[in-house]
Write a protein that holds these residues in place. Structure first.
Motif, PDB file in Angstrom:
ATOM      1  N   GLY A  79       0.817  -1.200   0.000  1.00  0.00           N
ATOM      2  CA  GLY A  79       0.000   0.000   0.000  1.00  0.00           C
ATOM      3  C   GLY A  79       0.855   1.257   0.000  1.00  0.00           C
ATOM      4  O   GLY A  79       2.016   1.246  -0.418  1.00  0.00           O
ATOM      5  N   SER A  80       0.292   2.353   0.499  1.00  0.00           N
ATOM      6  CA  SER A  80       0.999   3.634   0.483  1.00  0.00           C
ATOM      7  C   SER A  80       2.019   3.764   1.614  1.00  0.00           C
ATOM      8  O   SER A  80       3.060   4.392   1.441  1.00  0.00           O
ATOM      9  N   GLU A  81       1.719   3.157   2.772  1.00  0.00           N
ATOM     10  CA  GLU A  81       2.615   3.314   3.919  1.00  0.00           C
ATOM     11  C   GLU A  81       2.872   2.023   4.673  1.00  0.00           C
ATOM     12  O   GLU A  81       3.494   2.029   5.736  1.00  0.00           O
ATOM     13  N   GLY A  82       2.386   0.899   4.153  1.00  0.00           N
ATOM     14  CA  GLY A  82       2.522  -0.363   4.856  1.00  0.00           C
ATOM     15  C   GLY A  82       3.939  -0.902   4.871  1.00  0.00           C
ATOM     16  O   GLY A  82       4.813  -0.439   4.135  1.00  0.00           O
ATOM     17  N   TYR A  83       4.162  -1.907   5.729  1.00  0.00           N
ATOM     18  CA  TYR A  83       5.504  -2.478   5.843  1.00  0.00           C
ATOM     19  C   TYR A  83       5.456  -3.871   6.468  1.00  0.00           C
ATOM     20  O   TYR A  83       4.417  -4.335   6.922  1.00  0.00           O
ATOM     21  N   ILE A  84       6.630  -4.504   6.484  1.00  0.00           N
ATOM     22  CA  ILE A  84       6.804  -5.831   7.059  1.00  0.00           C
ATOM     23  C   ILE A  84       7.383  -5.680   8.461  1.00  0.00           C
ATOM     24  O   ILE A  84       8.300  -4.879   8.677  1.00  0.00           O
ATOM     25  N   ILE A  85       6.861  -6.459   9.405  1.00  0.00           N
ATOM     26  CA  ILE A  85       7.354  -6.426  10.781  1.00  0.00           C
ATOM     27  C   ILE A  85       7.670  -7.850  11.239  1.00  0.00           C
ATOM     28  O   ILE A  85       6.942  -8.789  10.923  1.00  0.00           O
ATOM     29  N   TYR A 142      -7.760  -3.539  12.665  1.00  0.00           N
ATOM     30  CA  TYR A 142      -7.549  -2.922  13.973  1.00  0.00           C
ATOM     31  C   TYR A 142      -7.101  -1.466  13.838  1.00  0.00           C
ATOM     32  O   TYR A 142      -6.808  -0.990  12.737  1.00  0.00           O
ATOM     33  N   TYR A 143      -7.046  -0.776  14.967  1.00  0.00           N
ATOM     34  CA  TYR A 143      -6.590   0.614  15.002  1.00  0.00           C
ATOM     35  C   TYR A 143      -5.227   0.694  15.690  1.00  0.00           C
ATOM     36  O   TYR A 143      -5.003   0.093  16.739  1.00  0.00           O
ATOM     37  N   SER A 144      -4.323   1.445  15.052  1.00  0.00           N
ATOM     38  CA  SER A 144      -2.999   1.638  15.617  1.00  0.00           C
ATOM     39  C   SER A 144      -2.465   2.978  15.105  1.00  0.00           C
ATOM     40  O   SER A 144      -3.243   3.869  14.761  1.00  0.00           O
ATOM     41  N   TYR A 145      -1.142   3.087  15.002  1.00  0.00           N
ATOM     42  CA  TYR A 145      -0.521   4.347  14.613  1.00  0.00           C
ATOM     43  C   TYR A 145       0.565   4.070  13.579  1.00  0.00           C
ATOM     44  O   TYR A 145       1.102   2.969  13.503  1.00  0.00           O
ATOM     45  N   TRP A 146       0.870   5.099  12.787  1.00  0.00           N
ATOM     46  CA  TRP A 146       2.005   4.978  11.870  1.00  0.00           C
ATOM     47  C   TRP A 146       3.248   5.400  12.648  1.00  0.00           C
ATOM     48  O   TRP A 146       3.501   6.576  12.856  1.00  0.00           O
ATOM     49  N   ARG A 185      -3.213   8.262  14.199  1.00  0.00           N
ATOM     50  CA  ARG A 185      -3.975   7.049  14.496  1.00  0.00           C
ATOM     51  C   ARG A 185      -4.760   6.664  13.241  1.00  0.00           C
ATOM     52  O   ARG A 185      -5.466   7.482  12.664  1.00  0.00           O
ATOM     53  N   VAL A 186      -4.625   5.415  12.822  1.00  0.00           N
ATOM     54  CA  VAL A 186      -5.241   4.966  11.582  1.00  0.00           C
ATOM     55  C   VAL A 186      -5.853   3.576  11.756  1.00  0.00           C
ATOM     56  O   VAL A 186      -5.509   2.836  12.677  1.00  0.00           O
ATOM     57  N   ARG A 187      -6.740   3.282  10.848  1.00  0.00           N
ATOM     58  CA  ARG A 187      -7.280   1.930  10.775  1.00  0.00           C
ATOM     59  C   ARG A 187      -6.370   1.115   9.868  1.00  0.00           C
ATOM     60  O   ARG A 187      -6.077   1.522   8.739  1.00  0.00           O
ATOM     61  N   LYS A 188      -5.926  -0.018  10.367  1.00  0.00           N
ATOM     62  CA  LYS A 188      -4.998  -0.856   9.610  1.00  0.00           C
ATOM     63  C   LYS A 188      -5.585  -2.247   9.398  1.00  0.00           C
ATOM     64  O   LYS A 188      -6.525  -2.660  10.073  1.00  0.00           O
ATOM     65  N   ILE A 189      -4.971  -2.946   8.469  1.00  0.00           N
ATOM     66  CA  ILE A 189      -5.269  -4.364   8.284  1.00  0.00           C
ATOM     67  C   ILE A 189      -3.936  -5.097   8.251  1.00  0.00           C
ATOM     68  O   ILE A 189      -2.966  -4.617   7.659  1.00  0.00           O
ATOM     69  N   ALA A 190      -3.865  -6.218   8.940  1.00  0.00           N
ATOM     70  CA  ALA A 190      -2.608  -6.963   9.039  1.00  0.00           C
ATOM     71  C   ALA A 190      -2.842  -8.442   8.769  1.00  0.00           C
ATOM     72  O   ALA A 190      -3.865  -9.008   9.168  1.00  0.00           O
ATOM     73  N   TYR A 224      -5.894   0.560   5.949  1.00  0.00           N
ATOM     74  CA  TYR A 224      -7.175  -0.024   5.510  1.00  0.00           C
ATOM     75  C   TYR A 224      -7.714   0.699   4.275  1.00  0.00           C
ATOM     76  O   TYR A 224      -8.316   0.087   3.398  1.00  0.00           O
ATOM     77  N   ASN A 225      -7.485   2.006   4.197  1.00  0.00           N
ATOM     78  CA  ASN A 225      -8.015   2.791   3.077  1.00  0.00           C
ATOM     79  C   ASN A 225      -7.309   2.509   1.760  1.00  0.00           C
ATOM     80  O   ASN A 225      -7.780   2.930   0.705  1.00  0.00           O
ATOM     81  N   ASP A 226      -6.180   1.804   1.820  1.00  0.00           N
ATOM     82  CA  ASP A 226      -5.466   1.456   0.589  1.00  0.00           C
ATOM     83  C   ASP A 226      -6.091   0.260  -0.124  1.00  0.00           C
ATOM     84  O   ASP A 226      -5.702  -0.055  -1.246  1.00  0.00           O
ATOM     85  N   ILE A 227      -7.037  -0.388   0.533  1.00  0.00           N
ATOM     86  CA  ILE A 227      -7.613  -1.590  -0.053  1.00  0.00           C
ATOM     87  C   ILE A 227      -8.489  -1.280  -1.259  1.00  0.00           C
ATOM     88  O   ILE A 227      -8.528  -2.007  -2.238  1.00  0.00           O
TER      89      ILE A 227
END
Length: 283
Positions: free
Chosen positions: A182-188, A242-246, A254-259, A279-282
């Protein structure tokens, strides 16, 4: 005049009826469009979730194979580079290390942990985890005084000395950091106890995914994140909304994410690999 009014009334009722019918048709079309959009949205989200899950499982398999290959290399070096009398064949060690991209050191220690030979000494200061692979092999994660992390693969030779392969985690993470999510996602990557091992933001590495962040940012809301982390630490594979932060941005929005997440088996333990995106990148 009266006849004109009487003649006009049926036309007024007709127009009123047409207006009501037209309004009902428009309302029905709007409802239909909303239903179609909802169905389309759910389909797109489902496809994206499936793709994310396939991606993280594929990466997990790749990582597991890589870790196992280093374990096999450690066994090979313990069998060929360390003699029964304790003699160390440095040429075998150095030639092997010269052809490795992510390894930064090779060393040999005796059963008491004393260093017998060390090609490129590292400043280890804290052990984060240890996993027993089998009777003669183990995996551990260490940090140095600057917070840099290392994977250490230890294999026992016939004379009970230990050959240690040291992998630079930041170098290895470069493979995963190139993957766009997506626009700001990453691997953890985290330990099974929630210590962050790989993350694009350096300040996050080595801290507890919940406890460490609570110490750094006590004002934030971690309730949604905690529920997902609990499932991850139980060794589950799945998708979380879920909700977390960048954490990569200074203002921590604070953003809505999908993992998508899955464990990476390593002996008696496991690591947690996840792919996070906005989540909005979906759609």
């Amino acid at each position: 005049m009266e006849l004109y009014k009487i003649a006009k009334k049926p036309n007024a009722k007709w127009y009123l009826s047409i207006g009501i019918i037209g309004s009902l048709i428009i309302a029905a079309l709007i409802i239909l469009c909303l239903m179609i959009w909802k169905s389309y949205k759910e389909t797109i989200i489902g496809i994206q979730e499936s793709q994310m899950l396939v991606t993280v499982q594929s990466m997990s398999n790749s990582m597991e194979n890589t870790l196992n290959s280093y374990v096999a290399d450690g066994k090979m070096l313990a069998a060929t580079a360390v003699g029964e009398n304790g003699e160390i064949d440095k040429s075998i060690m150095e030639n092997y290390l010269a052809n490795q991209s992510f390894l930064v050191d090779l060393s040999v220690k005796n059963a008491d942990g004393d260093i017998l030979w060390d090609k490129s000494p590292q400043d280890f200061s804290k052990k984060i985890l240890t996993a027993k692979l089998d009777e003669d092999n183990s995996f551990s994660v260490w940090s140095d005084s600057a917070g840099k992390l290392f994977f250490v693969f230890s294999s026992t030779a016939k004379n009970k000395d230990n050959v240690c392969l040291v992998l630079d985690v930041s170098k290895y993470y470069e493979l995963f950091s190139k993957i766009r999510v997506g626009s700001e996602g990453y691997i953890i990557l985290k330990s099974s106890s929630g210590v962050i091992l790989m993350h694009p933001e350096a300040s996050q590495i080595g801290i507890g995914v919940i406890s460490g962040r609570e110490n750094l940012y006590p004002q934030l809301d971690y309730s949604s994140l905690k529920k997902m982390i609990e499932r991850q630490e139980n060794g589950e594979t799945g998708i979380a909304d879920y909700y977390s932060y960048w954490w990569t941005e200074p203002d921590l929005p604070r953003v809505r994410k999908i993992a998508a997440y899955t464990p990476v088996p390593i002996g008696s333990d496991f690591l947690i690999l996840s792919v996070d995106m906005d989540y909005n990148d979906i759609y």
